[in-house]
Design a protein around this motif. Structure first.
Motif, PDB file in Angstrom:
ATOM      1  N   GLU A  38       0.839  -1.200   0.000  1.00  0.00           N
ATOM      2  CA  GLU A  38       0.000   0.000   0.000  1.00  0.00           C
ATOM      3  C   GLU A  38       0.882   1.261   0.000  1.00  0.00           C
ATOM      4  OE1 GLU A  38      -3.509   2.120   2.634  1.00  0.00           O
ATOM      5  OE2 GLU A  38      -2.891   0.075   3.126  1.00  0.00           O
ATOM      6  N   ALA A  39       0.567   2.178  -0.881  1.00  0.00           N
ATOM      7  CA  ALA A  39       1.410   3.380  -1.016  1.00  0.00           C
ATOM      8  C   ALA A  39       1.182   4.341   0.152  1.00  0.00           C
ATOM      9  CB  ALA A  39       1.088   4.084  -2.325  1.00  0.00           C
ATOM     10  N   PRO A  40       2.265   4.911   0.686  1.00  0.00           N
ATOM     11  CA  PRO A  40       2.118   5.946   1.722  1.00  0.00           C
ATOM     12  C   PRO A  40       1.797   7.285   1.044  1.00  0.00           C
ATOM     13  CG  PRO A  40       4.439   5.531   1.302  1.00  0.00           C
ATOM     14  CD  PRO A  40       3.672   4.645   0.357  1.00  0.00           C
ATOM     15  N   VAL A  41       0.511   7.468   0.721  1.00  0.00           N
ATOM     16  CA  VAL A  41       0.120   8.558  -0.172  1.00  0.00           C
ATOM     17  C   VAL A  41       0.471   9.934   0.390  1.00  0.00           C
ATOM     18  CG1 VAL A  41      -1.848   9.644  -1.288  1.00  0.00           C
ATOM     19  CG2 VAL A  41      -1.657   7.180  -1.274  1.00  0.00           C
ATOM     20  N   GLU A  42       0.246  10.113   1.692  1.00  0.00           N
ATOM     21  CA  GLU A  42       0.532  11.444   2.254  1.00  0.00           C
ATOM     22  C   GLU A  42       2.020  11.779   2.156  1.00  0.00           C
ATOM     23  OE1 GLU A  42      -1.023  14.165   2.968  1.00  0.00           O
ATOM     24  OE2 GLU A  42      -2.712  13.060   2.151  1.00  0.00           O
ATOM     25  N   VAL A  43       2.867  10.771   2.410  1.00  0.00           N
ATOM     26  CA  VAL A  43       4.316  10.957   2.279  1.00  0.00           C
ATOM     27  C   VAL A  43       4.652  11.344   0.837  1.00  0.00           C
ATOM     28  CG1 VAL A  43       6.519   9.691   2.265  1.00  0.00           C
ATOM     29  CG2 VAL A  43       4.915   9.391   4.156  1.00  0.00           C
ATOM     30  N   MET A  44       4.003  10.690  -0.104  1.00  0.00           N
ATOM     31  CA  MET A  44       4.285  10.946  -1.521  1.00  0.00           C
ATOM     32  C   MET A  44       3.798  12.334  -1.929  1.00  0.00           C
ATOM     33  SD  MET A  44       3.525   7.099  -2.978  1.00  0.00           S
ATOM     34  CE  MET A  44       4.477   7.086  -4.491  1.00  0.00           C
ATOM     35  N   ARG A  45       2.646  12.755  -1.407  1.00  0.00           N
ATOM     36  CA  ARG A  45       2.156  14.110  -1.706  1.00  0.00           C
ATOM     37  C   ARG A  45       3.102  15.164  -1.144  1.00  0.00           C
ATOM     38  NH1 ARG A  45      -3.913  15.011  -0.057  1.00  0.00           N
ATOM     39  NH2 ARG A  45      -3.677  16.989  -1.144  1.00  0.00           N
ATOM     40  N   ARG A  46       3.565  14.943   0.074  1.00  0.00           N
ATOM     41  CA  ARG A  46       4.490  15.925   0.674  1.00  0.00           C
ATOM     42  C   ARG A  46       5.790  15.999  -0.139  1.00  0.00           C
ATOM     43  NH1 ARG A  46       2.563  14.056   5.691  1.00  0.00           N
ATOM     44  NH2 ARG A  46       4.345  12.684   6.004  1.00  0.00           N
ATOM     45  N   ALA A  47       6.273  14.842  -0.591  1.00  0.00           N
ATOM     46  CA  ALA A  47       7.507  14.823  -1.385  1.00  0.00           C
ATOM     47  C   ALA A  47       7.290  15.501  -2.739  1.00  0.00           C
ATOM     48  CB  ALA A  47       7.987  13.385  -1.580  1.00  0.00           C
ATOM     49  N   ALA A  48       6.099  15.323  -3.308  1.00  0.00           N
ATOM     50  CA  ALA A  48       5.798  15.983  -4.589  1.00  0.00           C
ATOM     51  C   ALA A  48       5.830  17.493  -4.417  1.00  0.00           C
ATOM     52  CB  ALA A  48       4.425  15.534  -5.101  1.00  0.00           C
ATOM     53  N   VAL A  49       5.259  17.973  -3.327  1.00  0.00           N
ATOM     54  CA  VAL A  49       5.224  19.425  -3.079  1.00  0.00           C
ATOM     55  C   VAL A  49       6.643  19.935  -2.817  1.00  0.00           C
ATOM     56  CG1 VAL A  49       4.405  21.218  -1.509  1.00  0.00           C
ATOM     57  CG2 VAL A  49       2.864  19.380  -2.239  1.00  0.00           C
ATOM     58  N   ALA A  50       7.413  19.205  -1.987  1.00  0.00           N
ATOM     59  CA  ALA A  50       8.771  19.644  -1.656  1.00  0.00           C
ATOM     60  C   ALA A  50       9.679  19.514  -2.868  1.00  0.00           C
ATOM     61  CB  ALA A  50       9.313  18.826  -0.487  1.00  0.00           C
ATOM     62  N   GLY A  51       9.419  18.523  -3.713  1.00  0.00           N
ATOM     63  CA  GLY A  51      10.219  18.320  -4.919  1.00  0.00           C
ATOM     64  C   GLY A  51      11.605  17.757  -4.661  1.00  0.00           C
ATOM     65  N   ARG A  52      11.822  17.215  -3.457  1.00  0.00           N
ATOM     66  CA  ARG A  52      13.138  16.645  -3.157  1.00  0.00           C
ATOM     67  C   ARG A  52      12.989  15.553  -2.097  1.00  0.00           C
ATOM     68  NH1 ARG A  52      13.690  19.636   1.487  1.00  0.00           N
ATOM     69  NH2 ARG A  52      12.686  21.643   1.295  1.00  0.00           N
TER      70      ARG A  52
END
Ligand code: NAP
Length: 293
Positions: free
Chosen positions: A279-293
């Motif tokens: 199962e994907a850790p979606v919130e972690v992935m969204r935060r990383a997308a916003v931070a871009g790093r």
């Protein structure tokens, strides 16, 4: 000798790929789930899609994300194609299925719908949509919206034939009747949701307006923002820059407006689950997308 654990490798391919946010998104997900995988980026120019899939087999890469300009090439070169890839003629994700066979999937449509629900709290069921653009992203969004129950998808594009093709894709879903049609700017004011799926507003590096400066590209808008009013929702698939001139103008008018980062994160989450079975850790992935790093 004791057995060394060797990380599995997944990657994004395309051109440009070097500044992609996908490595940040997936590496954050691997770290959060404790999976011993690494995610990198390979620059692969147009025409290199088939060779990249051969390399994936030889190197036993665990997954590939695919971006422009390779989405059509890899769909053709894969051994298996999911239904939406057959309809869209493009894939953004390659999954190894064993015996060296590769399955082509398109997670952009479900990524858009999941991002819309996360950002705006609305689903496509029963809504009227004005969809700007007739390229690959527009076709995926048209498919996703229609499959999830949108009742009207008016496609508005500079090149009418491509608007027609995107509208036809909306009508090719088994879920609904005939929601897709070629629209005009008159459809924008009456839509519940207005989506920019053109590349207008994309930052430096796009060919949307060859010859113009990065500044004038960034100030360009896909439609007049005064056509929209408070109560409507707008999504700009562009996420470089994260705040386009169109989004800023819409927010100033009191229109709820979101960029394409949630779509990016959710299409990646779907790919992560296909590759890893976790199962994907979606919130972690969204935060990383916003931070871009
Ligand atoms: N957020 C995400 O996860 C995500 C995923 C996929 C794509 N995207 C973004 O979505 C955008 C479109 O991608 P794509 O793959 O669909 O690209 P594409 O296939 O090249 O299509 C580009 C679209 O933009 C239109 N366009 C370009 N320049 C224009 C201009 N000056 N005036 C009016 N229309 C113009 C084109 O119109 P014509 O048909 O008339 O040429 C076409 O409809 C890009 O910004 C991309 O980064 C975001």
């Amino acid at each position: 000798m004791s057995g060394l654990s060797i990380s599995r490798v997944a990657a994004v391919i395309g051109e440009p790929a070097r500044h992609s946010r996908s490595p940040a998104i997936h590496n954050a997900a691997f770290a959060a789930t404790g999976i011993d995988w690494v995610f990198t980026a390979f620059e692969v120019p147009v025409g290199g899609g088939s060779a990249a899939l051969e390399a994936m087999r030889v190197l036993q890469l665990a997954g590939l994300s695919v971006t422009m300009p390779l989405k059509v090439e890899v769909a053709e070169a894969a051994d298996l194609r999911d239904d939406e890839v057959e309809v869209l003629g493009a894939a953004n994700c390659i999954v190894p299925v064993g015996d060296g066979r590769l399955r082509a999937v398109n997670t952009d449509a479900i990524g858009f719908v999941a991002g819309l629900e996360a950002d705006a709290g609305i689903g496509p069921d029963g809504i009227r949509v004005a969809l700007l653009g007739g390229g690959g992203a527009s076709r995926a969004v048209a498919w996703g919206l229609a499959a999830a129950g949108a009742v009207d998808v008016a496609v508005i594009n500079r090149t009418p034939a491509r608007a027609q093709a995107a509208a036809a894709i909306a009508n090719a879903t088994p879920r609904t009747g005939q929601p897709g049609r070629v629209g005009s700017i008159d459809d924008i004011a009456g839509a519940d949701l207005v989506v920019n799926a053109t590349s207008v507003g994309m930052g430096a590096g796009t060919s949307a307006h060859p010859g113009r400066t990065a500044h004038s590209r960034r100030s360009a808008m896909p439609c007049d923002p005064t056509l929209l009013s408070p109560g409507q929702v707008a999504v700009d698939l562009v996420y470089e820059p994260t705040e386009t001139a169109w989004l800023a103008a819409l927010r100033q008018r009191g229109v709820e407006a979101h960029n394409g980062l949630s779509m990016l994160a959710y299409q990646a989450a779907a790919a992560f689950e296909l590759w890893t079975g976790v199962e994907a850790p979606v919130e972690v992935m969204r935060r990383a997308a916003v931070a871009g790093r």
